[in-house]
Enzyme design. Structure first.
Site, PDB file in Angstrom:
ATOM      1  N   LYS A   1     -16.025 -21.377 -31.198  1.00 49.00           N
ATOM      2  CA  LYS A   1     -15.317 -21.897 -30.012  1.00 49.00           C
ATOM      3  C   LYS A   1     -14.680 -20.783 -29.185  1.00 49.00           C
ATOM      4  CE  LYS A   1     -12.224 -22.579 -33.565  1.00 49.00           C
ATOM      5  NZ  LYS A   1     -11.748 -23.381 -34.644  1.00 49.00           N
TER       6      LYS A   1
ATOM      7  N   GLY B   1     -16.542 -30.449 -34.329  1.00 47.59           N
ATOM      8  CA  GLY B   1     -17.301 -30.387 -35.586  1.00 47.59           C
ATOM      9  C   GLY B   1     -18.578 -31.199 -35.531  1.00 47.59           C
TER      10      GLY B   1
ATOM     11  N   GLY C   1      -5.026 -27.783 -48.027  1.00 47.57           N
ATOM     12  CA  GLY C   1      -6.129 -26.994 -47.472  1.00 47.57           C
ATOM     13  C   GLY C   1      -6.526 -27.406 -46.061  1.00 47.57           C
TER      14      GLY C   1
ATOM     15  N   LYS D   1     -11.442 -25.373 -27.129  1.00 47.05           N
ATOM     16  CA  LYS D   1     -12.401 -26.482 -27.108  1.00 47.05           C
ATOM     17  C   LYS D   1     -12.368 -27.193 -25.750  1.00 47.05           C
ATOM     18  CE  LYS D   1     -11.927 -26.954 -32.113  1.00 47.05           C
ATOM     19  NZ  LYS D   1     -11.137 -27.573 -33.179  1.00 47.05           N
TER      20      LYS D   1
ATOM     21  N   GLY E   1     -14.869 -28.965 -41.189  1.00 44.80           N
ATOM     22  CA  GLY E   1     -15.399 -29.095 -42.558  1.00 44.80           C
ATOM     23  C   GLY E   1     -16.862 -28.706 -42.610  1.00 44.80           C
TER      24      GLY E   1
HETATM   25  N1  HSE Z   1      -8.918 -25.562 -37.117  1.00 40.10           N
HETATM   26  C1  HSE Z   1      -9.674 -26.613 -36.503  1.00 40.10           C
HETATM   27  C2  HSE Z   1      -8.941 -27.926 -36.639  1.00 40.10           C
HETATM   28  C3  HSE Z   1     -11.020 -26.818 -37.107  1.00 40.10           C
HETATM   29  O1  HSE Z   1      -7.911 -28.008 -37.301  1.00 40.10           O
HETATM   30  O2  HSE Z   1      -9.397 -28.879 -36.037  1.00 40.10           O
HETATM   31  C4  HSE Z   1     -12.098 -25.970 -36.588  1.00 40.10           C
HETATM   32  O3  HSE Z   1     -12.262 -26.056 -35.219  1.00 40.10           O
END
Ligand code: HSE
Length: 434
Positions: free
Chosen positions: A109, A138, A191, A209, A306
């Site tokens: 991104k 994602g 996590g 994004k 993920g």
């Molecule tokens: N760190 C991002 C989130 C995931 O928490 O959505 C990857 O873009």
């Protein structure tokens, strides 16, 4: 690309969590993917500098190389998947790959937000594809729908939850009355938040994004410096309590609006009606609400991060490229410049409603002084509620909701109010998108 290829060779840059997920999909589903592509799709090489990682994860040692040239210059490699992340050296590798006539798939991104416009031009010049579905949301299909399926529309608005980490934290704060630091700690333990979560928390990840989506939506390059972004660390448990009492939810929204010749692009916490669909998006999920002139309102919802959801987007991009190669099609979509010349509206010029929370002396005449300042700045109050008061310190917390007002006027009024003796603290203010 040479005509009459008998297979498509893939080179993978980056074998972290996402990279190993993608490698496993390419290796475990080779037959299915090849059938769907109409041509064998073969993972040929994985570049990894750290020799200790070679042959790990149950992946054949023979696929690994420490030499980038083994994929950047190999005639066996048609498509390079970039999963290194970050701006450098990803930018240099992707540029070189495109210059060498390789198709590129990336989930990066930051790279696409900062350099996407020029990299897409470079891909176009070299007659190759640059696909980046995984860079936003994602596993949620967004880039292809924006580029293709919605292309008949003029997109007017995007309201989006684009960061799962902050949405998880906000959900815990709202549902369990937790303070920010406690909710962040839980996210880290599970996590969901990285050890250094500042890009997520401060809104930068969502801003990257938004730059990518708004650039496609409005057909004009939205640069990172065009985007105002602010994170969630000022929110407190009581903001969520008061929002609920007023029938709102709080979300970190990425917002893009096109109004006449102006575009607004901003990321910040927002009060939204608790009845809205976005208000019901909880935990690590992402959701994107798009308004088009023809299609009306659309919602995309799903897992924004993920290894598996991200592999879904990355590998699908690879297969689309393979299908095109198999069919002799060059499908190097680039950003179609809009016929309009838009001006980015500065944050100070935006107009919205506001929630303000302040700690004041609990005595007569206090509200009159605050309303005078707001009135002097053409800010009309829609409601004032006195919340908790503390007899010991003779202070009270008040919550003010306003009608639409200019951001600059609100900022100036709050500064003036803060200087009043009767105001102990401007505790927070949050924009309201009804
Ligand atoms: N760190 C991002 C989130 C995931 O928490 O959505 C990857 O873009």
């Amino acid at each position: 690309m040479k005509a009459g290829k008998s297979s498509i060779g893939i080179g993978l840059l980056g074998i972290g969590v996402i990279g190993s997920g993608v490698a496993k999909v390419l290796l475990n589903k080779t037959d299915t993917l090849s059938r769907r592509a109409g041509i064998p799709v073969i993972l040929q090489k994985i570049v990894e500098n750290d020799l200790n990682k070679h042959g790990t994860l149950g992946i054949d040692t023979g696929l690994f190389t420490a030499n980038y040239d083994d994929i950047l210059h190999s005639t066996d490699i048609d498509v390079i998947i970039e999963l290194i992340g970050g701006e450098h050296p990803a930018f240099e590798f992707v540029s070189q790959a495109l210059n060498n006539g390789k198709h590129v798939v990336t989930a990066n991104k930051e790279l696409m937000a900062k350099h996407g416009y020029n990299l897409l031009k470079l891909a176009h010049e070299h007659n190759v594809s640059l696909r980046y579905e995984a860079s936003v949301g994602g596993g949620i299909p967004l880039i292809a729908p924006f580029q293709q399926d919605l292309v008949a529309n003029d997109i007017t608005t995007i309201y989006a939850i684009l960061n799962g980490t902050t949405n998880y934290i906000i959900t815990r704060m709202a549902q369990e009355n937790l303070d920010f630091s406690a909710a962040l700690k839980q996210a880290q333990e599970l996590g969901y938040a990285e050890a250094n979560p500042s890009n997520d928390i401060e809104g930068l990840d969502a801003a990257y994004k938004l730059a990518i989506l708004a650039t496609i939506a409005f057909g004009t390059e939205i640069k990172m410096q065009d985007i105002y972004y602010e994170g969630i660390s000022r929110l407190q448990a009581r903001d969520f309590r008061y929002a609920q009492e007023l029938n709102y939810s709080i979300k970190l929204l990425a917002i893009a609006k096109q109004i006449d010749d102006f575009i607004e692009v901003r990321v910040h916490p927002v009060f939204i009606s608790e009845d809205s669909l976005l208000a019901k998006v909880n935990g690590v999920y992402n959701a994107i609400n798009v308004e088009g002139d023809l299609v009306g309102s659309l919602i995309f919802y799903g897992q924004g991060a993920g290894p598996q959801p991200t592999s879904s987007a990355v590998v699908s991009d690879v297969i689309k490229i393979a299908q095109n190669i198999a069919n002799g099609i060059v499908n190097n979509i680039q950003i179609t410049p809009s016929e309009h010349k838009y001006t980015i509206k500065p944050m100070s010029e935006i107009e919205t409603k506001y929630y303000m929370r302040m700690n004041v002396e609990d005595r007569s005449g206090v509200l009159a002084q605050i309303s005078k300042i707001l009135g002097d700045h053409s800010i009309s109050i829609s409601s004032v509620i006195q919340k908790e008061s503390d007899p010991a310190t003779k202070t009270a917390e008040i919550v003010i909701m306003t009608h639409p007002a200019k951001e600059q006027a609100v900022q100036e009024a709050l500064k003036k109010a803060e200087n009043l003796d009767i105001v102990k603290e401007i505790s927070n203010f949050v924009r309201v998108e009804a």
